[in-house]
Scaffold this motif. Structure first.
Motif, mmCIF file in Angstrom:
data_model
loop_
_atom_site.group_PDB
_atom_site.id
_atom_site.type_symbol
_atom_site.label_atom_id
_atom_site.label_comp_id
_atom_site.label_asym_id
_atom_site.label_seq_id
_atom_site.Cartn_x
_atom_site.Cartn_y
_atom_site.Cartn_z
ATOM 1 N N ASP A 72 -19.559 24.880 -31.495
ATOM 2 C CA ASP A 72 -20.276 23.658 -30.694
ATOM 3 C C ASP A 72 -21.672 23.128 -30.757
ATOM 4 O O ASP A 72 -21.340 21.792 -30.253
ATOM 5 C CB ASP A 72 -20.622 24.817 -29.881
ATOM 6 N N LYS A 108 -19.179 17.784 -29.091
ATOM 7 C CA LYS A 108 -20.324 18.848 -30.163
ATOM 8 C C LYS A 108 -21.701 18.561 -30.116
ATOM 9 O O LYS A 108 -21.976 17.122 -29.432
ATOM 10 C CB LYS A 108 -19.495 19.282 -30.767
ATOM 11 N N VAL A 200 -21.013 25.736 -22.715
ATOM 12 C CA VAL A 200 -20.492 26.317 -23.519
ATOM 13 C C VAL A 200 -19.571 27.433 -22.210
ATOM 14 O O VAL A 200 -18.497 27.547 -22.253
ATOM 15 C CB VAL A 200 -20.659 26.948 -24.789
#
Length: 207
Positions: A72, A108, A200
């Protein structure tokens, strides 16, 4: 699901590795899953020998472009060379063309840690000249601001800026990262992991 973060460093004499390791510690305290990698070496062994470079840490794997897709966020840690990333880092970035073509890294996150020989050796320019890579990849750049008040310390010479942690190695490499500098790197890891983790979790909740 915890955020997955890769801390990726290039360190010829160990200065940057110390900061990268502290960033790993910080990111883990924020609940992230963290893996430590090295940038691949581009210099031949005989050249490294003439530079008196110690062997690479065999316990730390070398990153590949495809590995980036699994994370991530990334904390990239590397020395400066004339105000920009060293050639090993640039070569790796140049090898990620297929990721650019497919938009694999869009959305990301990334942050940077650097080092220089001197106080005015280009720490901030090295952060800045790396940001265009993030922009082209669609990677969200995360600076640290002044959340760590040690950045305002005027009682000692130290690296670090609102862009990220850093250290001064000295012209002969004899200066090691100070406790203050390592503390900023640990803060950066924790702060970065918190930002990525929030994203996330929010993305998962929205699905």
């Amino acid at each position: 699901m915890p955020a997955k973060i890769a801390v990726i460093y290039y360190s010829m004499y160990g200065h940057i590795k110390q900061l990268a390791s502290k960033a790993v510690e910080g990111a883990k305290t924020a609940g992230a899953t963290v893996d430590l990698y090295q940038f691949p070496e581009t210099l031949a062994d005989d050249i490294l020998g003439k530079m008196h470079a110690p062997p690479k840490d065999a316990a730390v794997p070398f990153i590949t472009p495809n590995d980036l897709k699994e994370y991530d966020g990334f904390i990239f840690a590397f020395p400066t060379r004339y105000g920009r990333a060293v050639a090993q880092v640039s070569a790796f970035f140049d090898a990620t063309g297929s990721l650019w073509a497919t938009g694999a890294l869009t959305g990301k996150f990334a942050s940077t840690i650097v080092s220089t020989a001197s106080q005015n050796g280009g720490q901030e320019t090295t952060h800045l000249t790396t940001i265009p890579y993030f922009a082209h990849m669609g990677i969200i750049y995360v600076p640290i601001g002044y959340g760590d008040q040690n950045l305002l310390n005027l009682n000692e010479i130290h690296g670090g800026s609102p862009y990220g942690a850093s250290t001064h190695a000295g012209g002969d490499g004899s200066r090691q990262p100070s406790e203050l500098e390592k503390g900023v790197a640990e803060y950066q890891g924790k702060y970065f992991a918190g930002i990525v983790g929030t994203f996330v979790a929010g993305k998962a909740a929205a699905q």
